[in-house]
Enzyme design. Structure first.
Site, short mmCIF file in Angstrom:
data_model
loop_
_atom_site.label_atom_id
_atom_site.label_comp_id
_atom_site.label_asym_id
_atom_site.label_seq_id
_atom_site.Cartn_x
_atom_site.Cartn_y
_atom_site.Cartn_z
CG HIS A 31 -1.92 0.97 1.39
ND1 HIS A 31 -1.68 2.26 1.80
CD2 HIS A 31 -3.26 0.91 1.19
CE1 HIS A 31 -2.81 2.94 1.85
NE2 HIS A 31 -3.80 2.15 1.47
CG ASP A 61 0.49 -2.23 6.10
OD1 ASP A 61 -0.44 -2.26 6.93
OD2 ASP A 61 0.41 -1.65 5.00
CD GLN A 77 -7.03 -4.41 4.02
OE1 GLN A 77 -7.99 -5.09 4.40
NE2 GLN A 77 -7.17 -3.18 3.57
CB CYS A 97 -3.58 3.31 -1.59
SG CYS A 97 -4.77 4.58 -1.26
#
Ligand SMILES: Cc1ncc(COP(=O)(O)O)c(C=O)c1O
Ligand SMILES: Cc1ncc(COP(=O)(O)O)c(C=O)c1O
Lengths: 413, 126, 413, 126
Positions: A126, A204, A207, A370
Site C-alpha cells: 500500500h 503492515d 488488512q 493506493c
C-alpha cells in the site's frame, strides 16, 4: 470449517446499523470492508457513552471524572494489546496505520539509515508502506528495493534471501495481507530471515489484524502497524506495536504535551513508553471505541472470523469465475489469502463496473487501491475489488455476481 | 436505454476516434486522474494557429474515453486560442449525459490534458 | 455585556449530558474545559448518526454510501474553514493541535531553518508549541529564543521588536490565549511585526478558537493550529490553517495513501491541498463531529460565547480574591484574558487543592499544565486552574470558592 | 478527622523532618513527578554500609512531602542494601493512609529518589 460453511455468521448482521439501509429500495450490499469496515452498535454506543458520561482529558487529572476517563483509555490499551498478543507499554496509539508506519520511518529510519543502506519493500505494498520509505531513503541516502510478486501474487522467499545476502539491508517492510491481491504473506518466516540477516521487520497489518488471529509476540516482527477503522473500530486511531528495545532507544516523533518527562528551555527529556510516542491529547474516545471493537471480535472469536472470511472468499472465487472475460488477481487458494478479491473484466473498466454495481446497491471499490506500483505490475490502471467481513454472507457474493452480469449486458458483451 | 451508458457513449468507448500517437507532433501532454489512476496523453499538430490533428492515448473508463473521443472530433480544426477558453460545461454538453460529481473528473480528464498541452495550465477545468 | 451578565447562557446546560452526573450525590461542577471541553448531544449524535447510517471510506468511492460519507466529510471541512475565516483548501485535518504544530515544524521547519536562524517562542507556551521547535532547531542548527512574560503574564511588543531587529528570525510561534495565564496575546500585531521583519508566524489557537470569534484571514498569521476536543468537538482531530503559498511549496509530512498524486517506484508526486498533508484514512467521523461542534458554537454565537467567558472570568477573579493567601496568575482584567484562571494558595499544594475540590465534585486541574518553562518563571512547581465554557455559570464559581475555603480548613490555615 | 489529610500527615507536611541539603554527601539523586512537576532530591551520607544521614529537598504536595518526612526517620540508620529492597507497600504502610491510584506517584517519589541514589535504578517502585 464445514460447520461454519453451512451456518455462516449471519447472526451478527443485526449489530451493524448501516446494513439496514436501502438505496432505491434495494438493501445495501457492503463489499468494501478493506477500505473501511462497518461498526457494530456495541462500538458506536461505547463511544457515545464515553462522551455522555465519562468525558474528560486523561492522565494528570485529580478529579473522579478524569480518573474514570483515564481508566477507560488505558484499559482499552490493555485490551487492544492483549488482542494483538502485545505488551501495553509497547502499544502506541497513532492516527491511523499510515501514522504508525511514518512513526517508524521518521523515528527509527532517520536515526538508523545511512548511505548505502537498503530498505526492502514489495511490489504489493500500500502507498502507506512505500512513500514513507521513499522519503526517508531519499533523505538518508539509503536505497529502496522491491521484492516482486509472482503470477499468483505471491512473494518469493528465495528472492528475499538473495536481497538479504546482498547485505546492507536494514529494514524489511511488508504487508501481512495485501489489500489488493489478498495474499497472506509468510511474515513470521520473513521476520525470522530478516533478523538473521541483521535487519528489522515492519509488518503492515492493516488488512490482517481485522480478520485473523494475530499474535505479535509469536510473529516476531519488530514493528506491527494496523488501524482501527478496518477492524470494526472508529476512524481517527491506529496502532503501532514495537519491540521494546527499539522503542526505548528511538527518539520521539511527534513532540508536545504528555510525551515529555521534563521540559527545559533548551531541551527536554521523554516520558516512559508508550507515552513517549503520544503527543498532545490522545484519541481517547477512539481508544474506547477500539477497545469495544476488539471485545466484539473476541466475542465472535478470531478463529471463527478467519474461517468465515476463508469460506466466503472461497465461495467468491468460485462464483466470480462464472463471469465471462473476468481476470481474478492473487492466489487462487482461499487458504493463502484474506477476505479481499480484486478482478478485472475485459471490456469494462473497473470504474464502470463499480458504477453499475452501485445501481444494485452493491458497494465495491474501483481504482488503484493506493497500490499504483502493483497496478503497473499487473498491467492495469485499476481493478474492481470486493472485500468481506463478519457481516457478509454468500447472498452478498451472489448479489455481486448478478450485478457483474448486468454490467456485461449494459456493455453489450 | 441506459441513462449513462448510452449507445453512442459505448460506441465511442469501444471504437474511440483519434486514438493513438502522432509523430511528429508540436504539442503534447500527459496526465492522470489521481482518484482512479487512469492515464491520458495527447499529441497535437498545430498549423496556422489551429489544431490541425490530434491523438489521445491511455486507459480509462467509458466516460473518460468517450469524452476524449467525442470531443476530439470537435477539437480538430479549432483555433488553439479557442481551446484555451473551453470549460467543463462544454465537455459535458458534448457528452450529452448527466455526470455525477464522482464521475466528473472522468469526463474532464481529456480537456485537462488538452489545456495542459496548449496552455501549460494543468488544473482541473471548472 | 450587561444583558449577558444578568442572563447567563445557562440555557445550554441541558445539551451537555456529562453535566447531569453526580458524584456522591453532588452534581458535577466541571471547571476543566481548558483541558478538554464537554460535548453537546448535537455533536455526540452527529457522530453516532454518521456511523449508523453513512459510514464508508471517503474519496474515490463510486457507490452512494461513499459519496454520502465524502460529502459529510468535505462538507464539515467547509464549515470548519468558514467558522475560522479560512479557505477549505488550506484547512488541514490533523490528529490534534500538537500534530498541527509538528506538521509545520517538520515540513516548514526542516526546509526553511538553518544554522544561525532564530525561532521565537514565549515563556508562556504549551509544551506542544515548544518541544517541536527544540527538536527542529537542534536538527537544523537554529536557535530558540524565548520572549518573557511580565508580572501580569503579558508579552512585550518592545521585546519582540528587539528580537526581530536582531535579524535572523525566521518564525515566531505564539499562543493566542495562554492555557495557564489566560493571557489574550496581540497576535494580529505580532504577526504584522513578524511579517515586516521577514518572519512567518504560527499561532497556537488551541485555547482561543473555542471561546472567541477568530478570523484567520484578518489575523494575518501564516499558520494557525487548534484542536476539536477543546471546542466542544471530539478527540482525535486537530486543525491546521496555513497560508496557501507556504503550504504549496512545503514538502509533505506524513506520507501514505491519499496524499499522493502518483507513486512511482523511486519517488512520488503529491495531491492538491489540503490532501497533500492528510495521509491515510482521515478522522472522518471526527470531522463530522467537529462540523457539528462549530455549527453549535455558531448557533450560540461566538460573540455571546466570548461575552459569557469574559463575564464569568471577571466574576471568578472577583470571588477568588476573597480567598486568603491566594495568588492569581495572569492579567487581572478579564478583557485581556480568556476563560481560564490559574492560582496558588500559600500552604496548600495545587494537587491537594484539586483533591479537596474533587470531594465536592468540583473538577479543576492541578499541575504544570504542560507549561513547565512558565511554571519556573512563576516560581511554582504547579498551579491550580479553573476554566470555563458556555455551560458554566456563576454557581460553578461559587462552588469552587466554597471548596477552596474547605481546603483551607482541612489544612488548618 | 480527614481520612487522607490526617493530623500527622499535615504535621509532617508543614514541618518536614530531615529536609534541606547535606554537604558533603556520598550519594545524591534528583527526580520529578512528570504528572504534576513536583521535584525531589536527596543527599545521603553513608557510613559502614548504612544510611548515616540524609536530607530531602524540593517541592511537593502534602502526600509527597509527608512520605519523604515520615520515611526519612526510618531510613536513617538503615543498611543501604535494605533500602534497595524497599517497595511501594513499605512507603504506603509508613504513611498509614489509603492512597488512590492518582496519588500513588506522590507517595512514591521519595522512595524512587532514594533508590535512584543507592542503586541507580530510577524506575517507579512497584
Ligand atoms: C495552548 C495549548 N496549545 C496546545 C495544546 C495541545 O492540544 P492537543 O492536546 O489537542 O494537541 C493545548 C492543550 O492541551 C493548549 O492548551
Ligand atoms: C495494507 C494497508 N496498509 C495501510 C493502509 C492505511 O491505513 P490507514 O488508512 O488507516 O492509514 C491500508 C488501508 O487503507 C491498507 O489496506
Amino acid at each position: 470449517m464445514a460447520a461454519v460453511a453451512t451456518q455462516p455468521l449471519v447472526d451478527v448482521r443485526a449489530d451493524f446499523p448501516v446494513l439496514q439501509r436501502t438505496f432505491d429500495g434495494k438493501p445495501v450490499v457492503f463489499l468494501d470492508s478493506a477500505a473501511t469496515a462497518q461498526k457494530p452498535v456495541q462500538v458506536i454506543d461505547a463511544m457515545s457513552a464515553y462522551y455522555r458520561t465519562s468525558n474528560s482529558n486523561v492522565h494528570r487529572g485529580v478529579y473522579a471524572l478524569a480518573r474514570e476517563a483515564t481508566d477507560l483509555f488505558e484499559g482499552a490499551r490493555k485490551r487492544v494489546a492483549a488482542f494483538a498478543g502485545a505488551d501495553p507499554a509497547t502499544t502506541i496509539f497513532t492516527g491511523n496505520a499510515s501514522g504508525a508506519i511514518n512513526l517508524v520511518a521518521y523515528s527509527w529510519g532517520r536515526t538508523n539509515l545511512g548511505p548505502g543502506d537498503v530498505v526492502v519493500v514489495t511490489h504489493m505494498e500500500h502507498h502507506s508502506n512505500i512513500v514513507p520509505w521513499q522519503l526517508v531513503c531519499a533523505e538518508r541516502g539509503a536505497r529502496l528495493r522491491y521484492l516482486s510478486t509472482s503470477e499468483t501474487g505471491e512473494l518469493s522467499l528465495d528472492e528475499l534471501d538473495e536481497v538479504l545476502d546482498g547485505g546492507s539491508v536494514k529494514l524489511v517492510a511488508v504487508a501481512h495481507v495485501s489489500n489488493v491481491l489478498g495474499t497472506l504473506n509468510p511474515v513470521e518466516e520473513i521476520a525470522a530471515r530478516a533478523r538473521t540477516a541483521g535487519a528489522v521487520t515492519l509488518v503492515d497489518g492493516a488488512q490482517a489484524m481485522p480478520q485473523m488471529p494475530v499474535d505479535i509476540d509469536r510473529l516476531g516482527a519488530d514493528f506491527y502497524a494496523w488501524t482501527a477503522h478496518k477492524a470494526l473500530g472508529p476512524t481517527g486511531i491506529g496502532v503501532l506495536h514495537g519491540r521494546r528495545e527499539l522503542l526505548e532507544t528511538m527518539p520521539p516523533f511527534i513532540a508536545g504535551g504528555h510525551m515529555i518527562s521534563r521540559v527545559d528551555l533548551e531541551s527536554s527529556s521523554w516520558n516512559e513508553l508508550p507515552w513517549k510516542f503520544e503527543a498532545g491529547t490522545s484519541p481517547i474516545a477512539e481508544a474506547v471505541g477500539l477497545g469495544a471493537a476488539v471485545d466484539y471480535l473476541r466475542a465472535v472469536g478470531m478463529d471463527r472470523v478467519r474461517a468465515h472470511e476463508r469460506e466466503l472468499t472461497a465461495y467468491a472465487l468460485e462464483r466470480l469465475a462464472e463471469v465471462d472475460d473476468i481476470r481474478i488477481f492473487g492466489p487462487l487458494d482461499a487458504e493463502r489469502r484474506g477476505g479481499v478479491v480484486s478482478f478485472a473484466i475485459d471490456g469494462i473498466h473497473a470504474h464502470d463496473i463499480a458504477e453499475i454495481c452501485d445501481r444494485e446497491a452493491v458497494c465495491i471499490r474501483a481504482g488503484h487501491h493506493c497500490a499504483q506500483p502493483l497496478m503497473r505490475t499487473l498491467g492495469v490502471a485499476a481493478t474492481a475489488r470486493a472485500s468481506f467481513h463478519v457481516y457478509n454472507s454468500r447472498d452478498d457474493v451472489d448479489a455481486l455476481v448478478s450485478a457483474l452480469q448486468a454490467a456485461r449486458k449494459v456493455f453489450e458483451l | 436505454m441506459d441513462a449513462l451508458y448510452r449507445d453512442y457513449i459505448l460506441e465511442h468507448y469501444k471504437n474511440p476516434r483519434n486514438f493513438g500517437e502522432l509523430e511528429p507532433h508540436d504539442l503534447d501532454f500527459h496526465d492522470h486522474n489521481p482518484l482512479c489512476g487512469d492515464e491520458l496523453g495527447v499529441h497535437i499538430v498545430v498549423e496556422d494557429g489551429k489544431v490541425a490533428d490530434l491523438r489521445f492515448h491511455g486507459q480509462g473508463c467509458a466516460i473518460s474515453q468517450a469524452a476524449a473521443s467525442i470531443t476530439s472530433e470537435e477539437l480538430i480544426g479549432m483555433p488553439v486560442a479557442e481551446v484555451e477558453r473551453l470549460g467543463a460545461d462544454w465537455v459535458i454538453d458534448q457528452l450529452g449525459i448527466d455526470i455525477s460529481p464522482t464521475r466528473r473528473k472522468c469526463a474532464l480528464l481529456s480537456l485537462k490534458v488538452m489545456r495542459g498541452a496548449t496552455t501549460g495550465d494543468a488544473s482541473w477545468p471548472d
